[in-house]
Design a protein around this motif. Structure first.
Motif, short mmCIF file in Angstrom:
data_model
loop_
_atom_site.label_atom_id
_atom_site.label_comp_id
_atom_site.label_asym_id
_atom_site.label_seq_id
_atom_site.Cartn_x
_atom_site.Cartn_y
_atom_site.Cartn_z
N GLU A 17 34.31 43.24 43.02
CA GLU A 17 34.88 44.09 41.97
C GLU A 17 33.80 44.88 41.24
N THR A 18 32.70 44.24 40.91
CA THR A 18 31.61 44.90 40.19
C THR A 18 30.99 45.99 41.05
N TYR A 19 30.72 45.67 42.30
CA TYR A 19 30.07 46.63 43.19
C TYR A 19 30.93 47.86 43.40
N ILE A 20 32.19 47.67 43.70
CA ILE A 20 33.07 48.81 43.98
C ILE A 20 33.29 49.63 42.72
N THR A 21 33.42 48.98 41.57
CA THR A 21 33.59 49.73 40.31
C THR A 21 32.37 50.60 40.02
N GLU A 22 31.17 50.07 40.29
CA GLU A 22 29.95 50.83 40.02
C GLU A 22 29.71 51.95 41.03
N HIS A 23 30.22 51.83 42.23
CA HIS A 23 29.94 52.80 43.29
C HIS A 23 31.13 53.65 43.69
N SER A 24 32.17 53.61 42.92
CA SER A 24 33.33 54.46 43.21
C SER A 24 34.08 54.73 41.91
N GLY A 25 35.17 55.41 42.01
CA GLY A 25 35.99 55.69 40.83
C GLY A 25 37.08 54.66 40.65
N ALA A 26 37.05 53.58 41.43
CA ALA A 26 38.10 52.56 41.38
C ALA A 26 37.82 51.51 40.31
N PHE A 27 38.89 50.97 39.74
CA PHE A 27 38.82 49.85 38.81
C PHE A 27 39.77 48.77 39.31
N PHE A 28 39.54 47.54 38.90
CA PHE A 28 40.33 46.43 39.40
C PHE A 28 41.22 45.83 38.32
N SER A 29 42.36 45.40 38.76
CA SER A 29 43.29 44.63 37.94
C SER A 29 43.69 43.43 38.80
N HIS A 30 43.44 42.25 38.32
CA HIS A 30 43.69 41.07 39.13
C HIS A 30 45.14 40.62 39.05
N GLY A 31 45.61 40.12 40.16
CA GLY A 31 46.96 39.59 40.25
C GLY A 31 46.95 38.41 41.21
N LEU A 32 48.11 37.97 41.60
CA LEU A 32 48.25 36.82 42.49
C LEU A 32 49.31 37.14 43.52
N CYS A 33 48.90 37.17 44.80
CA CYS A 33 49.86 37.48 45.86
C CYS A 33 50.76 36.27 46.10
N ALA A 34 51.87 36.48 46.79
CA ALA A 34 52.86 35.43 47.02
C ALA A 34 52.29 34.28 47.84
N ASP A 35 51.47 34.58 48.86
CA ASP A 35 50.90 33.52 49.69
C ASP A 35 49.95 32.63 48.89
N CYS A 36 49.07 33.22 48.08
CA CYS A 36 48.14 32.42 47.26
C CYS A 36 48.89 31.68 46.16
N GLN A 37 49.92 32.27 45.65
CA GLN A 37 50.73 31.59 44.64
C GLN A 37 51.34 30.33 45.23
N LYS A 38 51.87 30.44 46.42
CA LYS A 38 52.47 29.29 47.09
C LYS A 38 51.41 28.26 47.46
N LYS A 39 50.25 28.74 47.95
CA LYS A 39 49.18 27.84 48.39
C LYS A 39 48.57 27.06 47.23
N HIS A 40 48.28 27.76 46.12
CA HIS A 40 47.55 27.12 45.00
C HIS A 40 48.46 26.57 43.92
N TYR A 41 49.67 27.10 43.76
CA TYR A 41 50.57 26.66 42.69
C TYR A 41 51.94 26.32 43.24
N GLY A 42 51.99 25.91 44.50
CA GLY A 42 53.25 25.68 45.17
C GLY A 42 54.22 24.80 44.44
N GLU A 43 53.76 23.69 43.89
CA GLU A 43 54.67 22.76 43.21
C GLU A 43 55.12 23.26 41.85
N TYR A 44 54.39 24.21 41.27
CA TYR A 44 54.75 24.71 39.93
C TYR A 44 55.61 25.96 39.97
N VAL A 45 55.71 26.59 41.13
CA VAL A 45 56.46 27.85 41.23
C VAL A 45 57.94 27.58 41.45
#
Length: 178
Positions: free
Chosen positions: A150-178
């Motif tokens: 995130e830091t590298y791409i922000t410094e070397h391009s016009g892009a900025f990051f906003s973090h989120g959680l995809c459905a697969d990672c949500q299921k993998k890491h928080y499966g029992e809470y979802v």
């Protein structure tokens, strides 16, 4: 950390003022006024390059060319009206030489300014192969330091990051809470 850096209000205000033609025209008029005030023995036509260059870099090519023509004409008017000992033919030749030199200068500075802006835009884009760690996904920069993606791409391009959680990672890491 990933938010855009605050812009300098003075710098942006100055850039907007310099983008207009009137500061350069006023600077040219100031040089002509100084040239007139100092008389025939002390001349300032060399200072004509300053408003022409500033106009070519910050404003428009048209303003720079207009100044490249009008400033030598102003010098010609001063010399032929108030400093009469030289023949008008020589004054006209000098004015034409100044116009040619200032016109060439305006062309070169305008071309350099356009190339610099284009290069600056290209530098912001990421190109080539990026060395990235296969485990932590950090990128090695030019100083052999490993930086988060995130830091590298922000410094070397016009892009900025906003973090989120995809459905697969949500299921993998928080499966029992979802």
């Amino acid at each position: 950390m990933n938010a855009p850096a605050p812009k300098n209000p003075f710098k942006s205000r100055m850039a907007s003022v310099l983008a207009r033609p009137w500061p350069h025209v006023l600077a040219g008029a100031g040089v002509l006024l100084i040239d007139f005030a100092t008389g025939k023995y002390i001349m300032f036509p060399i200072l004509f390059v300053v408003p022409v260059m500033l106009a070519a870099w910050f404003s428009t090519k048209r303003t720079a060319y207009a100044l490249a023509a009008l400033l030598p004409l102003g010098r010609f008017a001063i010399a032929s009206s108030f400093e009469a000992p030289d023949p008008v033919v020589f004054l006209a030749i000098n004015a034409l030489i100044r116009m040619a030199v200032l016109g060439l200068l305006a062309y070169l500075v305008d071309r350099t300014a356009r190339q610099t802006k284009e290069l600056s835009h290209r530098v912001k884009q990421l190109e080539g192969i990026l060395p990235i760690c296969m485990f932590c996904k950090r990128i090695r920069d030019d100083h052999d330091e490993w930086r988060p993606v995130e830091t590298y791409i922000t410094e070397h391009s016009g892009a900025f990051f906003s973090h989120g959680l995809c459905a697969d990672c949500q299921k993998k890491h928080y499966g029992e809470y979802v």
